[in-house]
Design a protein around this motif. Structure first.
Motif, PDB file in Angstrom:
ATOM      1  N   THR A  14      62.576   9.046  62.463  1.00  0.00           N
ATOM      2  CA  THR A  14      62.589   8.799  61.168  1.00  0.00           C
ATOM      3  C   THR A  14      61.285   8.540  60.650  1.00  0.00           C
ATOM      4  O   THR A  14      60.520   7.345  61.007  1.00  0.00           O
ATOM      5  CB  THR A  14      63.447   7.572  60.486  1.00  0.00           C
ATOM      6  N   ASP A  15      60.285   9.334  60.100  1.00  0.00           N
ATOM      7  CA  ASP A  15      59.180   9.095  59.246  1.00  0.00           C
ATOM      8  C   ASP A  15      59.213   7.917  58.302  1.00  0.00           C
ATOM      9  O   ASP A  15      60.189   7.579  57.716  1.00  0.00           O
ATOM     10  CB  ASP A  15      58.347  10.224  58.817  1.00  0.00           C
ATOM     11  N   ALA A  16      58.107   7.260  57.854  1.00  0.00           N
ATOM     12  CA  ALA A  16      58.275   6.348  56.853  1.00  0.00           C
ATOM     13  C   ALA A  16      58.771   7.080  55.515  1.00  0.00           C
ATOM     14  O   ALA A  16      58.017   8.073  54.920  1.00  0.00           O
ATOM     15  CB  ALA A  16      56.571   5.831  56.721  1.00  0.00           C
ATOM     16  N   PRO A  17      59.666   6.603  55.015  1.00  0.00           N
ATOM     17  CA  PRO A  17      60.217   7.189  53.752  1.00  0.00           C
ATOM     18  C   PRO A  17      59.541   6.701  52.356  1.00  0.00           C
ATOM     19  O   PRO A  17      58.975   5.658  52.580  1.00  0.00           O
ATOM     20  CB  PRO A  17      61.776   6.564  53.777  1.00  0.00           C
ATOM     21  N   ALA A  18      59.778   7.325  51.492  1.00  0.00           N
ATOM     22  CA  ALA A  18      59.263   7.184  50.078  1.00  0.00           C
ATOM     23  C   ALA A  18      59.980   5.957  49.512  1.00  0.00           C
ATOM     24  O   ALA A  18      61.090   5.667  50.143  1.00  0.00           O
ATOM     25  CB  ALA A  18      59.601   8.365  49.007  1.00  0.00           C
ATOM     26  N   PRO A  19      59.806   5.163  48.489  1.00  0.00           N
ATOM     27  CA  PRO A  19      60.248   4.237  47.834  1.00  0.00           C
ATOM     28  C   PRO A  19      61.623   4.511  47.371  1.00  0.00           C
ATOM     29  O   PRO A  19      61.872   5.440  46.922  1.00  0.00           O
ATOM     30  CB  PRO A  19      59.461   3.709  46.716  1.00  0.00           C
ATOM     31  N   PRO A  20      62.778   3.580  47.511  1.00  0.00           N
ATOM     32  CA  PRO A  20      64.053   4.357  47.120  1.00  0.00           C
ATOM     33  C   PRO A  20      64.263   4.226  45.629  1.00  0.00           C
ATOM     34  O   PRO A  20      63.554   3.339  44.936  1.00  0.00           O
ATOM     35  CB  PRO A  20      65.017   3.088  47.923  1.00  0.00           C
ATOM     36  N   ALA A  21      64.815   5.153  45.312  1.00  0.00           N
ATOM     37  CA  ALA A  21      65.435   5.333  43.966  1.00  0.00           C
ATOM     38  C   ALA A  21      66.684   4.467  43.865  1.00  0.00           C
ATOM     39  O   ALA A  21      67.372   4.417  44.647  1.00  0.00           O
ATOM     40  CB  ALA A  21      65.771   6.901  43.800  1.00  0.00           C
ATOM     41  N   GLY A  22      66.802   3.862  42.495  1.00  0.00           N
ATOM     42  CA  GLY A  22      67.932   2.908  42.517  1.00  0.00           C
ATOM     43  C   GLY A  22      69.332   3.847  42.257  1.00  0.00           C
ATOM     44  O   GLY A  22      69.019   5.180  41.828  1.00  0.00           O
ATOM     45  N   MET A  23      70.165   3.224  42.535  1.00  0.00           N
ATOM     46  CA  MET A  23      71.689   3.934  42.287  1.00  0.00           C
ATOM     47  C   MET A  23      72.189   3.778  40.937  1.00  0.00           C
ATOM     48  O   MET A  23      71.844   2.823  40.189  1.00  0.00           O
ATOM     49  CB  MET A  23      72.570   3.275  43.340  1.00  0.00           C
ATOM     50  N   SER A  24      72.435   5.222  40.659  1.00  0.00           N
ATOM     51  CA  SER A  24      72.913   5.201  39.076  1.00  0.00           C
ATOM     52  C   SER A  24      74.459   4.440  39.275  1.00  0.00           C
ATOM     53  O   SER A  24      74.818   4.021  40.525  1.00  0.00           O
ATOM     54  CB  SER A  24      73.257   6.493  38.627  1.00  0.00           C
ATOM     55  N   SER A  25      75.165   4.212  37.694  1.00  0.00           N
ATOM     56  CA  SER A  25      76.241   3.560  38.088  1.00  0.00           C
ATOM     57  C   SER A  25      77.518   4.606  38.365  1.00  0.00           C
ATOM     58  O   SER A  25      78.263   3.957  39.136  1.00  0.00           O
ATOM     59  CB  SER A  25      76.660   3.112  36.250  1.00  0.00           C
ATOM     60  N   ARG A  26      77.150   5.684  38.424  1.00  0.00           N
ATOM     61  CA  ARG A  26      78.258   6.674  38.949  1.00  0.00           C
ATOM     62  C   ARG A  26      78.224   6.772  40.419  1.00  0.00           C
ATOM     63  O   ARG A  26      79.147   6.505  41.260  1.00  0.00           O
ATOM     64  CB  ARG A  26      78.086   8.057  38.372  1.00  0.00           C
ATOM     65  N   HIS A  27      76.776   6.577  40.834  1.00  0.00           N
ATOM     66  CA  HIS A  27      76.669   6.366  42.405  1.00  0.00           C
ATOM     67  C   HIS A  27      77.389   5.341  43.057  1.00  0.00           C
ATOM     68  O   HIS A  27      78.052   5.381  43.892  1.00  0.00           O
ATOM     69  CB  HIS A  27      75.100   6.243  42.636  1.00  0.00           C
ATOM     70  N   LYS A  28      77.140   4.241  42.143  1.00  0.00           N
ATOM     71  CA  LYS A  28      77.830   2.798  42.531  1.00  0.00           C
ATOM     72  C   LYS A  28      79.415   2.799  42.714  1.00  0.00           C
ATOM     73  O   LYS A  28      80.033   2.206  43.711  1.00  0.00           O
ATOM     74  CB  LYS A  28      77.484   1.681  41.793  1.00  0.00           C
ATOM     75  N   LEU A  29      80.003   3.511  41.752  1.00  0.00           N
ATOM     76  CA  LEU A  29      81.487   3.691  41.398  1.00  0.00           C
ATOM     77  C   LEU A  29      82.031   4.376  42.782  1.00  0.00           C
ATOM     78  O   LEU A  29      82.874   4.272  43.397  1.00  0.00           O
ATOM     79  CB  LEU A  29      81.630   4.327  40.219  1.00  0.00           C
ATOM     80  N   VAL A  30      81.148   5.727  42.905  1.00  0.00           N
ATOM     81  CA  VAL A  30      81.757   6.660  44.102  1.00  0.00           C
ATOM     82  C   VAL A  30      81.397   5.797  45.275  1.00  0.00           C
ATOM     83  O   VAL A  30      82.601   6.129  46.265  1.00  0.00           O
ATOM     84  CB  VAL A  30      80.611   7.818  44.168  1.00  0.00           C
ATOM     85  N   LEU A  31      80.292   5.132  45.653  1.00  0.00           N
ATOM     86  CA  LEU A  31      80.332   4.432  46.999  1.00  0.00           C
ATOM     87  C   LEU A  31      81.204   3.492  47.035  1.00  0.00           C
ATOM     88  O   LEU A  31      81.720   3.189  48.269  1.00  0.00           O
ATOM     89  CB  LEU A  31      78.828   3.997  46.818  1.00  0.00           C
ATOM     90  N   THR A  32      81.566   2.746  46.304  1.00  0.00           N
ATOM     91  CA  THR A  32      82.586   1.746  45.970  1.00  0.00           C
ATOM     92  C   THR A  32      84.011   2.130  46.541  1.00  0.00           C
ATOM     93  O   THR A  32      84.588   1.811  47.249  1.00  0.00           O
ATOM     94  CB  THR A  32      82.819   0.940  44.747  1.00  0.00           C
ATOM     95  N   LEU A  33      84.400   3.178  45.750  1.00  0.00           N
ATOM     96  CA  LEU A  33      85.518   3.812  46.295  1.00  0.00           C
ATOM     97  C   LEU A  33      85.546   4.445  47.735  1.00  0.00           C
ATOM     98  O   LEU A  33      86.403   4.392  48.623  1.00  0.00           O
ATOM     99  CB  LEU A  33      85.680   5.374  45.170  1.00  0.00           C
TER     100      LEU A  33
END
Length: 462
Positions: free
Chosen positions: A6-25
């Motif tokens: 894994t090369d050094a990644p770019a700074p992480p983008a924040g999760m949207s509200s929908r991303h958080k709901l999908v991930l929780t499910l």
């Protein structure tokens, strides 16, 4: 010149509200499936007395789940790619609810085993679908690594939570609730998923490779059956040896079929990628050794120290806390060190903590050592598992994510299934319970060190 996974990644983008709901499910679905593997382990004697299982038949309650869970995972990972990942997740949840209801209402051994088979098949269908929905919902990089870290933490912690929950439900209510608790949770996931998650599938028009599916599924079923039978009946048992021989023949046939298939179930060029092959070696070692260590520590707490099932589950809860912390910390460690170094370092930390358990004796004075060592070992184990998940699924297009997550899930299920009977055979070969646990723990450490020694030099890419 070689580079790290894994090369050094770019700074992480924040999760949207929908991303958080999908991930929780999706995390909730995976957590529930992980709990199901271990929730009945501490209740097996009670289940046996309630339904008339003989002492030598209790293993089939676990094996009935493990066989389909390990044998069908790769197949359904690819089916999810072709026919829809959300569709397979929903099918798995529906089957889990039905199997749990049958198991919870069982009045005879055959009925209970039917429920366990359905639960195992549901795991094989839903787990790779949920994991590939995570990898396709989050772009490769810090955001996906963070999601996989949480996924790995909850899936690994689920095995420990299952033991605790099984003890609590059995002592407070009935072992039947270890099944029935799944029904309302699965129903909730079935109701919410269509509104939150869009369908996802491969855009190519490939057909399902039926010969490949038959050979690999048959080979994995024979492999799991052979090793679990050998663990309970001895490695000289003719039936176990016959199953292992059949497994070898079928898996060789699978490779030959895949070489000639125009649309292979598992393209050999994908399986031959060092990230997939050697990453899977590290993941297999991590899953097989830590889950079998939980078995050894359960044996130690109950057979040597005389703990109750509930007290055993609570003591092992510290390990669960360590694994959760490892899953949360792993994405940052992986971003700094890369996949290969993170996977190797996690295994080495796990090996060191497990080696400390060789100092356990026959008194409760060593309980503090057990709690600290298992927590640290759990942390290292989850760091390794998250690195394994991120490594295996990296660098692949979305159309192959179901295959990649199927390989990762198959590695997990086969490792969990095989680790316990192998360590059980090592432990029970010693006349002394404590001596057997020490011997098996030493073997456990040796396997982890061997895994780290293989991963470090071979897990590279041009």
């Amino acid at each position: 010149m070689s580079a790290l996974i894994t090369d050094a990644p770019a700074p992480p983008a924040g999760m949207s509200s929908r991303h958080k709901l999908v991930l929780t499910l999706l995390l909730g679905a995976q957590f529930m499936l992980a709990i199901d593997f271990s929730i009945l382990n501490v209740a097996l004697p009670v289940v046996g007395r309630g339904l008339g299982f003989g002492l030598d038949e209790l293993q089939w309650i676990a094996t009935a789940f493990a066989l389909p869970a390990a044998g069908f995972t790769l197949l359904f990972g690819r089916v999810a790619d072709l026919f829809g990942r959300r569709r397979m997740l929903l099918a798995g949840m529906a089957l889990l609810a039905a199997g749990s209801l049958i198991g919870g209402l069982a009045t005879a051994p055959a009925m209970l085993l039917t429920g366990r088979v359905m639960q195992g098949l549901a795991t094989a269908i839903a787990t790779p679908a949920a994991l590939s929905l995570i990898t396709t919902s989050f772009p490769e990089g810090p955001l996906r690594t963070r999601a996989l870290g949480l996924s790995g933490a909850l899936m690994s912690a689920g095995f420990t939570v299952g033991a605790i929950l099984g003890g609590v439900l059995t002592d407070a209510l009935s072992w039947r609730w270890a099944f029935l608790v799944n029904v309302p949770v699965a129903a909730l996931i079935l109701a919410v998923t269509p509104a939150l998650i869009t369908e996802s599938r491969s855009r190519d028009c490939a057909k399902l490779d039926v010969p490949g599916a038959v050979t690999v599924t048959g080979g994995l079923l024979a492999l799991v059956y052979g090793i679990t039978s050998a663990g309970s009946r001895g490695w000289g048992d003719p039936l176990a040896l016959g199953a292992l021989a059949a497994a070898a023949a079928l898996l060789v046939a699978f490779v030959l079929v895949e070489r000639r298939s125009p649309a292979p179930l598992a393209p050999l060029d994908v399986l031959a990628r060092r990230t997939v092959s050697w990453g899977s070696v590290g993941g297999f070692v991590a899953f097989a050794t830590e889950t079998s260590l939980v078995f050894l520590m359960t044996l130690y707490l109950q057979q040597v120290l005389g703990f109750s099932p509930l007290a055993t589950g609570l003591a092992l809860g510290v390990l669960g806390a360590g694994t959760f912390a490892g899953g949360v910390a792993a994405p940052r460690i992986m971003a700094r060190l890369g996949g290969r170094t993170t996977l190797t370092a996690g295994l080495l930390l796990q090996a060191a903590a497990t080696a400390a358990l060789l100092g356990l004796g026959d008194s409760r004075d060593g309980l503090g050592l057990l709690l600290v060592a298992t927590a640290i070992g759990g942390f290292g184990n989850l760091v390794a598992i998250v690195a394994f998940m991120g490594t295996v699924t990296s660098g692949l297009p979305d159309r192959e994510q179901g295959l990649a997550t199927g390989v990762a899930t198959m590695t997990q299920q086969v490792a969990i299934t095989l680790g316990i009977p192998v360590m059980s055979a090592v432990a029970t070969a010693n006349a002394s319970v404590l001596g057997g646990i020490h011997t098996a723990t030493a073997v456990n450490v040796a396997i982890v060190l061997a895994g780290a020694a293989l991963v470090w030099p071979f897990l590279r890419r041009a």
